[in-house]
Motif scaffolding. Structure first.
Motif, short mmCIF file in Angstrom:
data_model
loop_
_atom_site.label_atom_id
_atom_site.label_comp_id
_atom_site.label_asym_id
_atom_site.label_seq_id
_atom_site.Cartn_x
_atom_site.Cartn_y
_atom_site.Cartn_z
N TYR A 158 3.14 -14.94 -4.22
CA TYR A 158 4.45 -14.68 -3.62
C TYR A 158 4.39 -14.48 -2.10
O TYR A 158 5.40 -14.10 -1.50
N GLY A 159 3.24 -14.73 -1.51
CA GLY A 159 3.13 -14.63 -0.06
C GLY A 159 3.26 -13.23 0.48
O GLY A 159 3.75 -13.02 1.59
N ALA A 160 2.83 -12.24 -0.32
CA ALA A 160 2.92 -10.85 0.09
C ALA A 160 1.69 -10.44 0.90
O ALA A 160 0.61 -11.05 0.80
N VAL A 161 1.83 -9.41 1.70
CA VAL A 161 0.71 -8.80 2.41
C VAL A 161 -0.03 -7.91 1.41
O VAL A 161 0.59 -7.10 0.72
N LEU A 162 -1.33 -8.07 1.32
CA LEU A 162 -2.12 -7.27 0.38
C LEU A 162 -2.89 -6.20 1.14
O LEU A 162 -3.65 -6.49 2.05
N VAL A 163 -2.68 -4.95 0.75
CA VAL A 163 -3.49 -3.84 1.23
C VAL A 163 -4.44 -3.50 0.08
O VAL A 163 -4.04 -2.86 -0.89
N ASP A 164 -5.67 -3.97 0.19
CA ASP A 164 -6.62 -3.85 -0.92
C ASP A 164 -7.30 -2.49 -0.88
O ASP A 164 -8.48 -2.36 -0.54
N TYR A 165 -6.53 -1.51 -1.25
CA TYR A 165 -6.95 -0.10 -1.24
C TYR A 165 -8.28 0.11 -1.99
O TYR A 165 -9.09 0.94 -1.62
N TRP A 166 -8.48 -0.66 -3.05
CA TRP A 166 -9.69 -0.56 -3.87
C TRP A 166 -10.95 -0.74 -3.05
O TRP A 166 -12.00 -0.18 -3.38
N CYS A 167 -10.86 -1.50 -1.95
CA CYS A 167 -12.05 -1.87 -1.16
C CYS A 167 -12.39 -0.88 -0.05
O CYS A 167 -13.41 -1.05 0.62
N PHE A 168 -11.59 0.13 0.18
CA PHE A 168 -11.77 0.99 1.35
C PHE A 168 -12.85 2.04 1.09
O PHE A 168 -12.64 3.03 0.40
N GLU A 169 -14.01 1.80 1.68
CA GLU A 169 -15.17 2.67 1.46
C GLU A 169 -14.91 4.10 1.90
O GLU A 169 -15.52 5.04 1.37
N ALA A 170 -14.04 4.30 2.87
CA ALA A 170 -13.79 5.65 3.39
C ALA A 170 -13.34 6.61 2.30
O ALA A 170 -13.60 7.82 2.39
N TYR A 171 -12.72 6.08 1.25
CA TYR A 171 -12.19 6.96 0.20
C TYR A 171 -13.26 7.44 -0.78
O TYR A 171 -12.94 8.18 -1.72
N HIS A 172 -14.50 7.07 -0.54
CA HIS A 172 -15.58 7.65 -1.34
C HIS A 172 -15.92 9.06 -0.86
O HIS A 172 -16.64 9.79 -1.54
N ASP A 173 -15.40 9.44 0.30
CA ASP A 173 -15.59 10.81 0.80
C ASP A 173 -14.56 11.71 0.12
O ASP A 173 -13.36 11.45 0.22
N PRO A 174 -14.99 12.76 -0.56
CA PRO A 174 -14.03 13.62 -1.28
C PRO A 174 -13.00 14.28 -0.39
O PRO A 174 -11.94 14.70 -0.86
N ARG A 175 -13.27 14.36 0.92
CA ARG A 175 -12.32 14.99 1.82
C ARG A 175 -11.10 14.11 2.10
O ARG A 175 -10.12 14.57 2.70
N MET A 176 -11.14 12.87 1.64
CA MET A 176 -9.97 11.99 1.73
C MET A 176 -8.98 12.24 0.60
O MET A 176 -7.93 11.60 0.53
N TRP A 177 -9.32 13.18 -0.28
CA TRP A 177 -8.50 13.43 -1.47
C TRP A 177 -8.00 14.86 -1.50
O TRP A 177 -8.66 15.79 -1.05
N ALA A 178 -6.81 15.03 -2.07
CA ALA A 178 -6.22 16.35 -2.27
C ALA A 178 -7.00 17.08 -3.37
O ALA A 178 -7.82 16.48 -4.07
N PRO A 179 -6.74 18.39 -3.56
CA PRO A 179 -7.47 19.14 -4.59
C PRO A 179 -7.37 18.57 -6.00
O PRO A 179 -8.27 18.77 -6.82
N ASP A 180 -6.28 17.83 -6.32
CA ASP A 180 -6.17 17.26 -7.67
C ASP A 180 -7.04 16.03 -7.86
O ASP A 180 -7.19 15.53 -8.98
#
Length: 276
Positions: A158-180
């Motif tokens: 559909y010609g959409a912009v893809l933000v491939d969140y799955w690939c972002f290595e930065a989110y392997h740091d637990p500080r990128m996440w809330a307490p839940d």
């Protein structure tokens, strides 16, 4: 993809965000903004306003909403606003529900994407992150993989912009996440805002958080933290599922109608002016 700064026939530039807690901004608390949160979408709206004049912004996302709720409650209002930019993340809560039929879910998701794509607006889609928080949630990873693959296929179709969140290595740091551990922290929302702006070629000065390496926990500390997480977040989550209630049942969208985003001061300034 159309130029994100292109105005419609009435000269408007209008950003409308659809979805659930991911887009509402849960995990990024704010004492002055609606529903007590800020989030990546607010930050994107503010940077758009700084980069080009006349931007309006609506955010229809509400925490805990399933895909069917987004379709039933958010789609028609969004279409009526005639947006020039649309972001969509929906289906993540369905993935965590017992008994979800993934084929049916993804069929409905494509129908929603097709409706939004027909508006001619720039459409932004997101994959979901592969959150490896606990063996408790391990059975849901296969569903997430199916979802992500389909989102990638539909973005191309559909010609959409893809933000491939799955690939972002930065989110392997637990500080990128809330307490839940299921919602992004303030740092996580800021980082995602930067990634969305990068994909849209919008200038910004959001820089990644620079941290020292995390301190290693002892086994006892880790066990204590795990027990607290299960008691504070996992058990209440499954309890709500069993009772058929959600955290979003009493909430309304944060920005249900398009608001003009101030070029200086952002949405906080808008709230201050509204309160006067």
């Amino acid at each position: 993809m159309r130029d994100v700064f292109a105005a419609d026939q009435n000269g408007r530039r209008r950003f409308v965000a659809l979805g659930d807690s991911f887009t509402e901004g849960v995990g990024d608390p704010s004492a002055v903004l609606p529903n007590g949160v800020r989030g990546w979408a607010d930050r994107v709206a503010e940077k758009l306003a700084k980069a080009g004049p006349g931007w309006e912004y609506a955010n229809l996302a509400v925490r805990s909403k399933r895909l069917r709720h987004v379709i039933d409650e958010q789609l028609e209002p969004a279409l009526a606003m005639e947006p020039t930019l649309i972001t969509l993340y929906a289906g993540g809560n369905d993935i965590l529900d017992f008994g979800t039929d993934m084929e049916s879910l993804l069929h409905d998701y494509e129908r929603l994407v097709a409706r939004l794509a027909r508006t001619g607006a720039t459409l932004v889609l997101f994959t979901g992150f592969d959150v490896k928080v606990s063996a408790v949630l391990e059975p849901f990873r296969k569903r997430n993989t199916m979802y992500n693959q389909r989102v990638r296929e539909l973005a191309e179709k559909y010609g959409a912009v893809l933000v491939d969140y799955w690939c972002f290595e930065a989110y392997h740091d637990p500080r990128m996440w809330a307490p839940d551990r299921l919602h992004m922290s303030k740092a996580g929302h800021k980082y995602l805002a930067a990634k969305v702006l990068d994909q849209l070629n919008v200038p910004h000065k959001i820089s990644p958080k620079q941290w020292d390496p995390p301190t290693r926990m002892t086994l006892r500390e880790w066990e204590r933290k795990q027990r607290r997480w299960v008691n504070d977040w996992v058990l209440p989550l499954f309890g709500r599922k069993l009772r058929g209630v959600t955290l979003g049942d009493t909430l309304s969208p944060r920005w249900p109608e398009p608001v003009k985003v101030p070029k200086k001061g952002g949405l906080r300034k808008l709230m201050e002016e509204t309160d006067k």
